[in-house]
Design a protein around this motif. Structure first.
Motif, PDB file in Angstrom:
ATOM      1  N   THR A 101       0.829  -1.190   0.000  1.00  0.00           N
ATOM      2  CA  THR A 101       0.000   0.000   0.000  1.00  0.00           C
ATOM      3  C   THR A 101       0.870   1.248   0.000  1.00  0.00           C
ATOM      4  O   THR A 101       2.026   1.215   0.456  1.00  0.00           O
ATOM      5  CB  THR A 101      -0.900   0.030   1.246  1.00  0.00           C
ATOM      6  N   PRO A 102       0.334   2.361  -0.489  1.00  0.00           N
ATOM      7  CA  PRO A 102       1.089   3.615  -0.397  1.00  0.00           C
ATOM      8  C   PRO A 102       1.487   3.951   1.035  1.00  0.00           C
ATOM      9  O   PRO A 102       2.596   4.452   1.281  1.00  0.00           O
ATOM     10  CB  PRO A 102       0.111   4.647  -0.968  1.00  0.00           C
ATOM     11  N   ASP A 103       0.608   3.641   2.005  1.00  0.00           N
ATOM     12  CA  ASP A 103       0.934   3.948   3.401  1.00  0.00           C
ATOM     13  C   ASP A 103       2.145   3.169   3.891  1.00  0.00           C
ATOM     14  O   ASP A 103       2.915   3.670   4.718  1.00  0.00           O
ATOM     15  CB  ASP A 103      -0.276   3.654   4.298  1.00  0.00           C
ATOM     16  N   SER A 104       2.329   1.941   3.376  1.00  0.00           N
ATOM     17  CA  SER A 104       3.496   1.160   3.818  1.00  0.00           C
ATOM     18  C   SER A 104       4.785   1.787   3.301  1.00  0.00           C
ATOM     19  O   SER A 104       5.807   1.782   4.005  1.00  0.00           O
ATOM     20  CB  SER A 104       3.378  -0.289   3.351  1.00  0.00           C
ATOM     21  N   TYR A 105       4.762   2.340   2.096  1.00  0.00           N
ATOM     22  CA  TYR A 105       5.933   3.039   1.579  1.00  0.00           C
ATOM     23  C   TYR A 105       6.202   4.309   2.377  1.00  0.00           C
ATOM     24  O   TYR A 105       7.355   4.615   2.715  1.00  0.00           O
ATOM     25  CB  TYR A 105       5.733   3.399   0.102  1.00  0.00           C
ATOM     26  N   ARG A 106       5.136   5.045   2.695  1.00  0.00           N
ATOM     27  CA  ARG A 106       5.304   6.277   3.471  1.00  0.00           C
ATOM     28  C   ARG A 106       5.876   5.980   4.850  1.00  0.00           C
ATOM     29  O   ARG A 106       6.765   6.697   5.340  1.00  0.00           O
ATOM     30  CB  ARG A 106       3.958   6.990   3.612  1.00  0.00           C
ATOM     31  N   ALA A 107       5.358   4.940   5.484  1.00  0.00           N
ATOM     32  CA  ALA A 107       5.820   4.601   6.827  1.00  0.00           C
ATOM     33  C   ALA A 107       7.291   4.205   6.820  1.00  0.00           C
ATOM     34  O   ALA A 107       8.063   4.618   7.698  1.00  0.00           O
ATOM     35  CB  ALA A 107       4.971   3.473   7.405  1.00  0.00           C
ATOM     36  N   ALA A 108       7.693   3.416   5.830  1.00  0.00           N
ATOM     37  CA  ALA A 108       9.091   3.001   5.746  1.00  0.00           C
ATOM     38  C   ALA A 108      10.001   4.202   5.503  1.00  0.00           C
ATOM     39  O   ALA A 108      11.084   4.318   6.097  1.00  0.00           O
ATOM     40  CB  ALA A 108       9.263   1.970   4.641  1.00  0.00           C
TER      41      ALA A 108
END
Length: 407
Positions: A152-159
Motif C-alpha cells: 500500500t502507499p501507506d506502507s511506503y510512506r511509513a518506511a
C-alpha cells in the motif's frame, strides 16, 4: 600530508567502484570469453555514417557553431528530430520538453541531485540498474523495493518516515531492463502510475533499450500512458530518459530527458552549473546520422543481437544443470540467471575466470541491499554465436562441478 578522508563530504562514503567497469578490463584478455560488459558491439557501429557526418560539418560551414559554446537545452535540430521520434512512440511533446544530456547516465545523476535529500527514499526494483544506484548514492538516499500491487502507499510512506525522509520517486527500466532483460507489462505500468499518483511522486522511466525489441508486441512507454491519463505532458509526473548509446554509438555521450517543462527548466539550470552544455559537435553529428540512418541502423543491430540472444538461450537450455533458471527477454542485451541455492555468483566468477576463462557479472551488484548472491547477469551483445555456445558450455560445466562440491 592532508587526511583526505577527513575532508571528503559524507556522500563520498557512498561512492563505490563499479564491478562492471572493473570487469570490462577483462575484454583486453584474448583468452577470456566475456559475457560481462553490457555494451554495444563496435563492429555494428555506423562508422562510415559518422565519418561522413563529421566531414559534412567541416565542409558545409557548420564548423564554427560545432566548435563553439552552445545552449544548455541542446542542439535544436536534434530535439526536433527527437520530437518526431517520440511522437512515433506515443509521446506527444514539444521541443521545450526535451533536454540533451551527456549520456543518460548524466540524466540519472542530475535527477538524483534534483530530487533527493539525505535519507529520502527512492523506490527501485530488486535488482535494478547498477548505474542508477551509483548515480543516486551520491545524494545519500535510502532504498525501498518497488513492487506492483503488493504494498500500500501507506506502507511506503511509513518506511520512508522511519528512514528519516520522504518517498521522492520511483525508478525503473521499463523495457528489457538491465540487468534482468525483463519488461514491465502495461498493467504494471498503469499500476505504477496509480501508486505514484497516490504517493504524489515522479516516475523516472529509463528507456535505454526502448528500440531493441526483437519479438512480441511493443508496450507503450509509461510517459505515453501518463499523457493519455492526464491529457498533456505538462500534467504528467513521468520523467523519460533516453539515449543514443545502444542504437548509434555510446562514445559520443548523447542522451536526453523528456518531461514537463518545470522539470526541464531545473535540469537546464543544473547543466549550466555543471558543464554548460553537451558536446556541440557530437550533437550535430548524431543529428546527421539519426536523420539519415536511424531506422536502418536499428534494424541491423536488432538482427544481430536477436540471433545472439537465441544462441544464448539455446546454449543455456543445453548446458545448465537442473536447479538453474534464467529469463527469456524479448529484447535488449541481457539474460538473468538464478543459480541453485548455496552457490555464490561472486565466488563462481573468480573460479570461472581462472579455470574456464569465462566472465560475467555477479548479480549482487544490482541489489540495493546487496542480496541476490546466487544470481548473475549475462550479456550477449558482444559475443558471436560460436563464442556464446562455447562460453555457456564452459559455464554450465563449472556450475555443475560447483554443485557436486557443495553436495
Amino acid at each position: 600530508m592532508l587526511n583526505w578522508d577527513h575532508v571528503f563530504a559524507t556522500r563520498a562514503s557512498r561512492m563505490r567502484a563499479s564491478e562492471i567497469r572493473e570487469l570490462l578490463k577483462l575484454l583486453d584478455r584474448p583468452e577470456i570469453i566475456s559475457f560481462a560488459g553490457g555494451i554495444p558491439d563496435p563492429a555494428l557501429f555506423p562508422t562510415s555514417a559518422f565519418e561522413a557526418a563529421y566531414a559534412d560539418i567541416f565542409a558545409n560551414g557548420q564548423a564554427a557553431s560545432a566548435l563553439q559554446y552552445s545552449v544548455s537545452e541542446g542542439y535544436l535540430p536534434l530535439r526536433q528530430w527527437l520530437q518526431k521520434e517520440l511522437d512515433r512512440l506515443g509521446i506527444a511533446c514539444g521541443v521545450d520538453n526535451i533536454f540533451i544530456t551527456s549520456g543518460s547516465q548524466q540524466a540519472l545523476d542530475y535527477l538524483g541531485k534534483l530530487l533527493l535529500s539525505p535519507r529520502d527514499t527512492a523506490l527501485v526494483n530488486w535488482p535494478t540498474y547498477l548505474g542508477a544506484l551509483q548515480a543516486f548514492n551520491a545524494y545519500e538516499p535510502t532504498y525501498d523495493q518497488l513492487s506492483f500491487g503488493n504494498r500500500t502507499p501507506d506502507s511506503y510512506r511509513a518506511a520512508a518516515d522511519n528512514a528519516g525522509g520522504r518517498v521522492k520517486f520511483a525508478y525503473l527500466s521499463s523495457d528489457f531492463s538491465n540487468p534482468t532483460g525483463q519488461t514491465v507489462t502495461q498493467e504494471e505500468r498503469l499500476a505504477l502510475l496509480t501508486l505514484a499518483d497516490e504517493l504524489d511522486v515522479p516516475v523516472i522511466e529509463d528507456a535505454a533499450y526502448q528500440h531493441l525489441r526483437y519479438d512480441g508486441e511493443a508496450i507503450r512507454p509509461i510517459l505515453s500512458l501518463d499523457i493519455e491519463r492526464h491529457g498533456s505532458i505538462e500534467e504528467t509526473r513521468t520523467i523519460y530518459c533516453g539515449s543514443f548509446s545502444k542504437t548509434l554509438a555510446p562514445g559520443l555521450r548523447v542522451g536526453y530527458v523528456v518531461a514537463a517543462t518545470p522539470v526541464i527548466r531545473k535540469l537546464v539550470l543544473m547543466k549550466q552549473a555543471a558543464d554548460l552544455h553537451s558536446s556541440s559537435i557530437n550533437q550535430i553529428a548524431i543529428t546527421h546520422v539519426a536523420e539519415r540512418h536511424f531506422d536502418q541502423q536499428v534494424a541491423k543491430i536488432k538482427a544481430a543481437y536477436s540471433a545472439r540472444r537465441d544462441a544464448m538461450l539455446a546454449a543455456l537450455a543445453a548446458h545448465m544443470p537442473a536447479g538453474t533458471s534464467w529469463t527469456e527477454p524479448q529484447g535488449g542485451m541481457f539474460i538473468w540467471v538464478t543459480l541453485p541455492e548455496g552457490l555464490d555468483g561472486t565466488e563462481l566468477l573468480a573460479r570461472s575466470v581462472e579455470t574456464e576463462k569465462v566472465a560475467f557479472v555477479p548479480g549482487q551488484a544490482f541489489f540495493a541491499d546487496r542480496s541476490g548472491t546466487n544470481t548473475l547477469r549475462l550479456s550477449f551483445s558482444c559475443a558471436n554465436e560460436a563464442m556464446i555456445a562455447e562460453g555457456i558450455k564452459r559455464l554450465g560445466r563449472l556450475i555443475a562441478a560447483s554443485l557436486r562440491v557443495a553436495a
